[in-house]
Enzyme design. Structure first.
Site, PDB file in Angstrom:
ATOM      1  N   MET A   1      72.918  20.279 -65.027  1.00 23.60           N
ATOM      2  CA  MET A   1      74.057  21.177 -66.315  1.00 23.60           C
ATOM      3  C   MET A   1      73.923  20.867 -67.712  1.00 23.60           C
ATOM      4  O   MET A   1      72.973  20.371 -67.610  1.00 23.60           O
ATOM      5  CB  MET A   1      75.521  20.724 -65.064  1.00 23.60           C
ATOM      6  CG  MET A   1      75.843  21.006 -64.295  1.00 23.60           C
ATOM      7  SD  MET A   1      75.794  22.295 -63.148  1.00 23.60           S
ATOM      8  CE  MET A   1      77.418  23.457 -62.995  1.00 23.60           C
ATOM      9  N   CYS A   2      74.649  21.439 -68.193  1.00 27.19           N
ATOM     10  CA  CYS A   2      75.091  21.131 -70.004  1.00 27.19           C
ATOM     11  C   CYS A   2      76.768  21.158 -70.365  1.00 27.19           C
ATOM     12  O   CYS A   2      77.107  20.680 -69.294  1.00 27.19           O
ATOM     13  CB  CYS A   2      74.762  22.707 -70.196  1.00 27.19           C
ATOM     14  SG  CYS A   2      73.192  23.534 -69.150  1.00 27.19           S
TER      15      CYS A   2
END
Lengths: 257, 257
Positions: B1-2
């Site tokens: 993810m980020c």
């Protein structure tokens, strides 16, 4: 007025040497101190560095000098404001997306009349004649071509547009979609093609030299385009008024008939 | 993810303190090392700094840390690639122009299905689900509104879109057109509003403190939005799943009904 710098290459190359001379014209060796910008195509994407400080003292310009970004198409611009205040919204190069590609544009000159935007999808954010002309061009291209054109068809369409717009003022510009770099000359644009056998070049604006033979391979080819020659010991070709060259892989293709 | 970082203020403010903690999560205190970007609205224009190096070691991040850019709307993103290769074309925030304004977008999450682009004018350049969703949103907005909508109408339209898209995956995002900053929470988004009386804040990711009372005036107000709280001694509000806040002048306006 302003000054332009462009680079087009057959392999990703950094522009540090040319930029080192060019940035000094932004407030040090010349008067173009109303902001500046540089844009690099990389990996299908692009990144644009902008600052409204003079390029000769800008921390962003220091970064560009010290961080050698490899790119096949680069456009840079130092500004002396004629139309539009000194602000980020008026700082070239301008960027838009069309047909899933980024397009970058920088202009040197002054247009007495602004072309119609034709109710098109591209609208200027700032107040310059330059961004206005860029949006008008993209509106015309997106209307003219139902699908992304070949480079030859694009060259013809941009040449038509540049010819029409040049009637209302000075219209030196650099334009790229990451595949090619278009250079249009109204009054002032020079280029040099560097290829094997490479030699040593010396900047006009600083006592800095580089021996390209040491930093290249024999198959590299690099075209550098600028408002005024950046080196004092190379043969720069002066572009003709009205000429639109399309640089691909470091070589210019002539204006379409 | 980020991870996402946003800032919205009532006066131009630099983001150096928050960014100092955030950038360390890009390869130092956390694993988000597949490139990063930050975008600042200034003077109606904007500038976007991108790099595919981890933010903890990127020279571009050093510049952002050392050059305090004043802005009222900032969006930053550090990437851990899920869809799309590590490349500049896939690096957030993404930028487009609509109605003579720049729009910036960054996403944390993963969408199983890509929304239709509806033959619209905005097309992705890279291969991420995030840029695809951004283009689909802008296509929908430009189709839905004949002219630039009020902020309230825009809030409603973006909320509708975010609700629909959230059904196909995790869709935390930050979006700004320079007037307001929209923050949508699927799973993880926190915010803090800093206003008078200001106190001292201490980063979670580095032993760095700042006394905001010394660097602000009593009328300043700053909202900071992040995937995870950036400080360990402030009260961060966790956003609810499905909530779309519209931050203006450092204050959140709730989701429209």
């Amino acid at each position: 007025m302003c000054q332009l710098l462009g680079m087009n290459c057959n392999v990703p190359t950094d522009i540090v040497f040319s930029f080192e001379g060019f940035r000094r014209r932004g407030g040090e060796t010349d008067e173009h101190a109303d902001g500046w910008g540089i844009a690099f195509f990389e990996d299908g994407g692009c990144r644009v560095f902008l600052d409204y400080l003079p390029s000769s003292i800008s921390p962003v310009a220091d970064l560009v000098k010290n961080y050698p970004i490899q790119s096949r198409n680069v456009i840079a611009h130092i500004r002396k404001a004629t139309q539009g205040a000194v602000s980020l919204a008026n700082t070239h190069p301008f960027q838009r997306e069309l047909w899933g590609r980024y397009w970058l544009f920088a202009h040197n000159g002054n247009l007495a009349e602004r072309p119609s935007l034709d109710d098109g999808r591209f609208t200027p954010v700032g107040s310059t004649d330059s961004e206005h002309a860029f949006c008008a061009l993209l509106n015309q291209l997106s209307r003219h071509f139902g699908e992304p054109p070949s480079l030859a068809d694009l060259h013809g369409a941009v040449a038509d547009y540049a010819g029409t717009l040049s009637r209302s003022g000075t219209f030196n510009f650099l334009l790229s979609d990451g595949r090619a770099l278009f250079a249009h000359c109204s009054t002032d644009l020079f280029y040099v093609v560097r290829e094997s056998p490479f030699s040593t070049a010396h900047l006009s604006d600083a006592d800095v030299s580089i021996d390209f033979a040491r930093v290249t391979t024999p198959r590299d080819r690099v075209a550098v385009i600028a408002t005024r020659p950046l080196t004092d010991n190379e043969d720069w070709t002066r572009m003709r008024s009205g000429e639109l060259l399309c640089f691909v892989d470091g070589m210019p293709r002539p204006s379409p008939i």
